[in-house]
Design an enzyme around this catalytic site. Structure first.
Site, PDB file in Angstrom:
ATOM      1  N   PHE A  12       0.827  -1.226   0.000  1.00  0.00           N
ATOM      2  CA  PHE A  12       0.000   0.000   0.000  1.00  0.00           C
ATOM      3  C   PHE A  12       0.859   1.273   0.000  1.00  0.00           C
ATOM      4  CE2 PHE A  12      -2.126   2.756   3.443  1.00  0.00           C
ATOM      5  CZ  PHE A  12      -2.741   3.605   2.534  1.00  0.00           C
ATOM      6  N   LEU A  36       6.218 -10.104  -2.758  1.00  0.00           N
ATOM      7  CA  LEU A  36       4.850 -10.349  -3.236  1.00  0.00           C
ATOM      8  C   LEU A  36       4.135 -11.376  -2.359  1.00  0.00           C
ATOM      9  CD1 LEU A  36       5.196 -10.248  -7.150  1.00  0.00           C
ATOM     10  CD2 LEU A  36       4.641  -8.389  -5.576  1.00  0.00           C
ATOM     11  N   ILE A  61      13.370  -9.831   1.764  1.00  0.00           N
ATOM     12  CA  ILE A  61      14.415  -8.984   2.376  1.00  0.00           C
ATOM     13  C   ILE A  61      15.323  -9.782   3.315  1.00  0.00           C
ATOM     14  CG2 ILE A  61      13.270  -6.747   2.113  1.00  0.00           C
ATOM     15  CD1 ILE A  61      12.498  -6.970   5.134  1.00  0.00           C
ATOM     16  N   ALA A  83       9.077  -2.782   3.573  1.00  0.00           N
ATOM     17  CA  ALA A  83       8.631  -4.185   3.595  1.00  0.00           C
ATOM     18  C   ALA A  83       8.350  -4.628   5.021  1.00  0.00           C
ATOM     19  CB  ALA A  83       9.701  -5.086   2.976  1.00  0.00           C
ATOM     20  N   THR A 135       6.195   2.827  12.876  1.00  0.00           N
ATOM     21  CA  THR A 135       4.794   3.101  13.183  1.00  0.00           C
ATOM     22  C   THR A 135       4.651   3.689  14.586  1.00  0.00           C
ATOM     23  OG1 THR A 135       2.728   1.971  13.729  1.00  0.00           O
ATOM     24  CG2 THR A 135       4.681   0.622  13.797  1.00  0.00           C
ATOM     25  N   ASP A 136       3.591   4.452  14.776  1.00  0.00           N
ATOM     26  CA  ASP A 136       3.321   4.972  16.124  1.00  0.00           C
ATOM     27  C   ASP A 136       2.946   3.856  17.100  1.00  0.00           C
ATOM     28  OD1 ASP A 136       0.774   4.384  15.088  1.00  0.00           O
ATOM     29  OD2 ASP A 136      -0.088   6.350  15.533  1.00  0.00           O
ATOM     30  N   GLU A 137       2.620   2.670  16.558  1.00  0.00           N
ATOM     31  CA  GLU A 137       2.186   1.582  17.447  1.00  0.00           C
ATOM     32  C   GLU A 137       3.305   1.109  18.377  1.00  0.00           C
ATOM     33  OE1 GLU A 137      -0.424  -1.312  15.711  1.00  0.00           O
ATOM     34  OE2 GLU A 137      -1.050   0.066  14.140  1.00  0.00           O
ATOM     35  N   TYR A 160       2.854  -7.579  16.171  1.00  0.00           N
ATOM     36  CA  TYR A 160       3.233  -6.651  15.087  1.00  0.00           C
ATOM     37  C   TYR A 160       4.042  -5.487  15.635  1.00  0.00           C
ATOM     38  CZ  TYR A 160       2.779  -2.598  11.998  1.00  0.00           C
ATOM     39  OH  TYR A 160       3.046  -1.468  11.251  1.00  0.00           O
ATOM     40  N   LYS A 164       8.037  -4.395  15.115  1.00  0.00           N
ATOM     41  CA  LYS A 164       8.453  -3.104  14.555  1.00  0.00           C
ATOM     42  C   LYS A 164       9.357  -2.358  15.547  1.00  0.00           C
ATOM     43  CE  LYS A 164       7.260  -1.415  11.124  1.00  0.00           C
ATOM     44  NZ  LYS A 164       7.842  -1.485   9.753  1.00  0.00           N
ATOM     45  N   LEU A 200      -9.016  -1.256   8.373  1.00  0.00           N
ATOM     46  CA  LEU A 200     -10.359  -0.752   8.687  1.00  0.00           C
ATOM     47  C   LEU A 200     -11.076  -0.083   7.502  1.00  0.00           C
ATOM     48  CD1 LEU A 200     -12.522  -0.221  10.933  1.00  0.00           C
ATOM     49  CD2 LEU A 200     -11.453   2.023  11.205  1.00  0.00           C
ATOM     50  N   PRO A 215     -18.010  -5.106  10.679  1.00  0.00           N
ATOM     51  CA  PRO A 215     -17.600  -5.614  11.993  1.00  0.00           C
ATOM     52  C   PRO A 215     -16.758  -4.607  12.782  1.00  0.00           C
ATOM     53  CG  PRO A 215     -16.190  -6.542  10.269  1.00  0.00           C
ATOM     54  CD  PRO A 215     -17.162  -5.635   9.574  1.00  0.00           C
TER      55      PRO A 215
HETATM   56  P1  NAD Z   1       1.419  -3.688   3.252  1.00  0.00           P
HETATM   57  O1  NAD Z   1       1.135  -4.886   4.076  1.00  0.00           O
HETATM   58  O2  NAD Z   1       0.347  -3.101   2.393  1.00  0.00           O
HETATM   59  O3  NAD Z   1       2.654  -3.986   2.273  1.00  0.00           O
HETATM   60  C1  NAD Z   1       3.794  -4.673   2.698  1.00  0.00           C
HETATM   61  C2  NAD Z   1       4.607  -5.047   1.466  1.00  0.00           C
HETATM   62  O4  NAD Z   1       5.798  -5.725   1.935  1.00  0.00           O
HETATM   63  C3  NAD Z   1       3.891  -6.014   0.532  1.00  0.00           C
HETATM   64  O5  NAD Z   1       4.061  -5.597  -0.811  1.00  0.00           O
HETATM   65  C4  NAD Z   1       4.589  -7.345   0.768  1.00  0.00           C
HETATM   66  O6  NAD Z   1       4.617  -8.190  -0.378  1.00  0.00           O
HETATM   67  C5  NAD Z   1       6.000  -6.895   1.142  1.00  0.00           C
HETATM   68  N1  NAD Z   1       6.708  -7.884   1.976  1.00  0.00           N
HETATM   69  C6  NAD Z   1       6.245  -8.546   3.059  1.00  0.00           C
HETATM   70  N2  NAD Z   1       7.199  -9.378   3.529  1.00  0.00           N
HETATM   71  C7  NAD Z   1       8.279  -9.219   2.729  1.00  0.00           C
HETATM   72  C8  NAD Z   1       9.574  -9.802   2.710  1.00  0.00           C
HETATM   73  N3  NAD Z   1       9.945 -10.719   3.616  1.00  0.00           N
HETATM   74  N4  NAD Z   1      10.456  -9.412   1.757  1.00  0.00           N
HETATM   75  C9  NAD Z   1      10.088  -8.485   0.818  1.00  0.00           C
HETATM   76  N5  NAD Z   1       8.866  -7.918   0.787  1.00  0.00           N
HETATM   77  C10 NAD Z   1       7.966  -8.278   1.729  1.00  0.00           C
HETATM   78  O7  NAD Z   1       1.978  -2.594   4.266  1.00  0.00           O
HETATM   79  P2  NAD Z   1       1.823  -1.002   4.260  1.00  0.00           P
HETATM   80  O8  NAD Z   1       0.559  -0.624   4.908  1.00  0.00           O
HETATM   81  O9  NAD Z   1       2.139  -0.499   2.894  1.00  0.00           O
HETATM   82  O10 NAD Z   1       3.002  -0.596   5.258  1.00  0.00           O
HETATM   83  C11 NAD Z   1       4.310  -0.312   4.774  1.00  0.00           C
HETATM   84  C12 NAD Z   1       5.209   0.004   5.952  1.00  0.00           C
HETATM   85  O11 NAD Z   1       4.701   1.117   6.675  1.00  0.00           O
HETATM   86  C13 NAD Z   1       5.318  -1.151   6.955  1.00  0.00           C
HETATM   87  O12 NAD Z   1       6.654  -1.209   7.399  1.00  0.00           O
HETATM   88  C14 NAD Z   1       4.385  -0.722   8.089  1.00  0.00           C
HETATM   89  O13 NAD Z   1       4.835  -1.256   9.321  1.00  0.00           O
HETATM   90  C15 NAD Z   1       4.534   0.790   8.044  1.00  0.00           C
HETATM   91  N6  NAD Z   1       3.384   1.564   8.525  1.00  0.00           N
HETATM   92  C16 NAD Z   1       2.139   1.328   8.010  1.00  0.00           C
HETATM   93  C17 NAD Z   1       1.077   2.119   8.444  1.00  0.00           C
HETATM   94  C18 NAD Z   1      -0.313   1.926   7.878  1.00  0.00           C
HETATM   95  O14 NAD Z   1      -1.251   2.569   8.328  1.00  0.00           O
HETATM   96  N7  NAD Z   1      -0.501   1.103   6.861  1.00  0.00           N
HETATM   97  C19 NAD Z   1       1.274   3.117   9.397  1.00  0.00           C
HETATM   98  C20 NAD Z   1       2.555   3.313   9.895  1.00  0.00           C
HETATM   99  C21 NAD Z   1       3.599   2.541   9.445  1.00  0.00           C
HETATM  100  P1  TYD Z   2      -6.432  -1.445  11.429  1.00  0.00           P
HETATM  101  O1  TYD Z   2      -6.856  -0.822  10.152  1.00  0.00           O
HETATM  102  O2  TYD Z   2      -6.229  -2.921  11.482  1.00  0.00           O
HETATM  103  O3  TYD Z   2      -5.106  -0.666  11.884  1.00  0.00           O
HETATM  104  P2  TYD Z   2      -4.310  -0.745  13.308  1.00  0.00           P
HETATM  105  O4  TYD Z   2      -4.799  -1.887  14.094  1.00  0.00           O
HETATM  106  O5  TYD Z   2      -2.908  -0.931  12.847  1.00  0.00           O
HETATM  107  O6  TYD Z   2      -4.548   0.577  13.960  1.00  0.00           O
HETATM  108  O7  TYD Z   2      -7.481  -1.082  12.557  1.00  0.00           O
HETATM  109  C1  TYD Z   2      -7.803   0.258  12.850  1.00  0.00           C
HETATM  110  C2  TYD Z   2      -8.790   0.240  14.005  1.00  0.00           C
HETATM  111  O8  TYD Z   2     -10.014  -0.324  13.539  1.00  0.00           O
HETATM  112  C3  TYD Z   2      -8.332  -0.611  15.161  1.00  0.00           C
HETATM  113  O9  TYD Z   2      -8.747   0.036  16.387  1.00  0.00           O
HETATM  114  C4  TYD Z   2      -9.089  -1.914  14.982  1.00  0.00           C
HETATM  115  C5  TYD Z   2     -10.374  -1.471  14.335  1.00  0.00           C
HETATM  116  N1  TYD Z   2     -11.000  -2.449  13.405  1.00  0.00           N
HETATM  117  C6  TYD Z   2     -12.354  -2.803  13.573  1.00  0.00           C
HETATM  118  O10 TYD Z   2     -13.039  -2.319  14.476  1.00  0.00           O
HETATM  119  N2  TYD Z   2     -12.884  -3.712  12.702  1.00  0.00           N
HETATM  120  C7  TYD Z   2     -12.168  -4.276  11.699  1.00  0.00           C
HETATM  121  O11 TYD Z   2     -12.712  -5.129  10.946  1.00  0.00           O
HETATM  122  C8  TYD Z   2     -10.799  -3.892  11.535  1.00  0.00           C
HETATM  123  C9  TYD Z   2      -9.962  -4.483  10.448  1.00  0.00           C
HETATM  124  C10 TYD Z   2     -10.251  -2.955  12.408  1.00  0.00           C
END
Ligand code: NAD
Ligand code: TYD
Length: 352
Positions: A12, A36, A61, A83, A135-137, A160, A164, A200, A215
């Site tokens: 993403f 992938l 990786i 990744a 991530t802020d998590e 998770y 991280k 979500l 849900p």
């Molecule tokens: P995502 O799950 O959409 O994408 C992850 C990508 O990494 C995928 O294309 C997957 O194929 C690839 N991948 C997984 N394992 C791999 C491996 N072993 N080797 C090579 N490639 C691999 O994740 P995202 O939401 O795009 O998040 C990207 C980064 O940003 C992550 O590090 C995540 O922790 C961080 N992040 C995400 C959010 C969020 O809201 N989505 C917020 C803060 C930080």
């Molecule tokens: P999510 O998108 O999984 O991100 P994160 O857990 O990394 O913050 O979830 C965002 C919030 O939405 C989290 O409080 C969990 C909640 N959630 C639901 O209530 N229902 C759902 O089906 C999902 C996927 C998340």
């Protein structure tokens, strides 16, 4: 930065970042390194697949040997590590793949970069940089008051976020010990195009489009601090080019919303623009997530002061752009929810 490895570029945020950089920087060259997994999708990058400034390599990786070859082949000076296994619910079901990719994978990349970027005199070549996307998590959960700052102690709760946080600590250690030029960015929840519908917002959009239950975990009053993905990409671009070596930067837009607010925003847009029969009767409160963090909230003052970053997309605009993207790309969703996703959905949500 000239020759950049972007890992996880088929996911993403990685896809959005690659599209953003190729649009912005005529001199960049990007090697997208992605395993992938279920979350990676090359359809996201169809528009750039023939761009001479872009190549894709399907690699894990953790595969040190193959990744090391890329550094020589493309004279890599920058690594941006997106990744990861990224979904909290999956980490509760199966933590080990999170430890492997997020911890071991990060350590592998750092170690190769350290070796390849050595100047042979105990230091590093000019202009190299490793950016760990975090991530802020990693900070854990907030009460009703206060915000995460860069010096907030790490207190992760899910497998998770713990994986991280481990990756952050290993990255930091390469600066503290070797003075390797690294940065760590910690961003709040992203939303926007190409997000896999396990998260979500796209999950709720997809369910509304299919008239399925929505849900909501527990009371739905958990709070997340939402940021439009393009604003995250701009922040990463600024940090990797201009960030002070060794520094951590929090990225967030002071946009805290309850999950119920988010779900109701999706419902009302789809009700008004697509399908009048979609309403809040679809909401179903289900069993809460184990160890569910109650509130995240970022203090982004440091990146604002140091690099002039600010979130340009207000939530009201970002959520409309996002929902419209999914409405205009039904084929993309249909493709990603076929196969594995159905099994995932049943195991996560049936009888919940
Ligand atoms: P995502 O799950 O959409 O994408 C992850 C990508 O990494 C995928 O294309 C997957 O194929 C690839 N991948 C997984 N394992 C791999 C491996 N072993 N080797 C090579 N490639 C691999 O994740 P995202 O939401 O795009 O998040 C990207 C980064 O940003 C992550 O590090 C995540 O922790 C961080 N992040 C995400 C959010 C969020 O809201 N989505 C917020 C803060 C930080
Ligand atoms: P999510 O998108 O999984 O991100 P994160 O857990 O990394 O913050 O979830 C965002 C919030 O939405 C989290 O409080 C969990 C909640 N959630 C639901 O209530 N229902 C759902 O089906 C999902 C996927 C998340």
């Amino acid at each position: 930065m000239r020759n950049v490895i972007v890992t996880g570029g088929a996911g993403f945020i990685g896809s959005n970042f690659i599209l953003y950089e190729l649009e912005k920087d005529p001199d960049i060259f990007i090697v997208n390194v992605d395993k992938l997994t279920y979350a990676g999708n090359l359809e996201n990058l169809k528009s750039v697949e023939n761009d001479p400034r872009y190549v894709f390599r399907q690699l894990d990786i953790c595969d040190a040997e193959e990744i090391a070859k890329l550094f020589d082949e493309y004279d890599i000076d920058t690594v941006i590590n997106f990744a990861a296994e990224s979904h909290v619910d999956r980490s509760i079901e199966d933590p080990m793949v999170f430890i492997r990719t997020n911890v071991l994978g990060t350590a592998t990349l750092l170690n190769i970069a350290k070796e390849k970027w050595s100047d042979g005199k105990g230091g590093f070549k000019e202009g190299v940089r490793y950016l760990q996307v975090s991530t802020d998590e990693v900070y854990g959960s907030l009460g009703p008051e206060g915000f995460f700052r860069e010096d907030t102690p790490l207190d992760p709760h899910s497998p998770y976020s713990a994986s991280k946080a481990s990756a952050d600590m290993i990255t930091k250690s390469y600066y503290d010990t070797f003075k390797m030029p690294i940065n760590i960015t910690r961003c709040s929840n992203n939303y926007g195009p190409y997000q896999f519908p396990e998260k979500l917002i796209p999950l709720m959009i997809n369910n509304c489009l299919n008239h399925k239950d929505l849900p909501v975990y527990g009371d739905g009053l958990q709070i997340r601090d939402w940021l439009y993905v393009e604003d995250h990409c701009k922040a990463i671009d600024l940090v990797v080019r201009n960030g002070v070596v060794g520094q951590v930067y929090n990225i967030g837009g002071h946009n805290e919303r309850t999950n119920l607010f988010i779900v109701n925003s999706v419902i009302s847009y789809i009700h008004d623009h697509k399908d009048e029969s979609v309403d809040d009767g679809l909401i179903k409160h289900v069993t809460d997530r184990k160890g569910h963090d109650r509130r995240y909230g970022i203090d982004p003052q440091k990146i604002k002061d140091a690099l002039g970053w600010y979130p340009e997309t207000p939530f009201e605009r970002g959520i409309v752009k996002t929902i419209e993207w999914y409405l205009n790309n039904e084929e993309w969703i249909e493709d990603v929810v076929s196969g594995e996703y159905q099994k995932y959905y049943e195991s996560m949500y049936d009888n919940r």
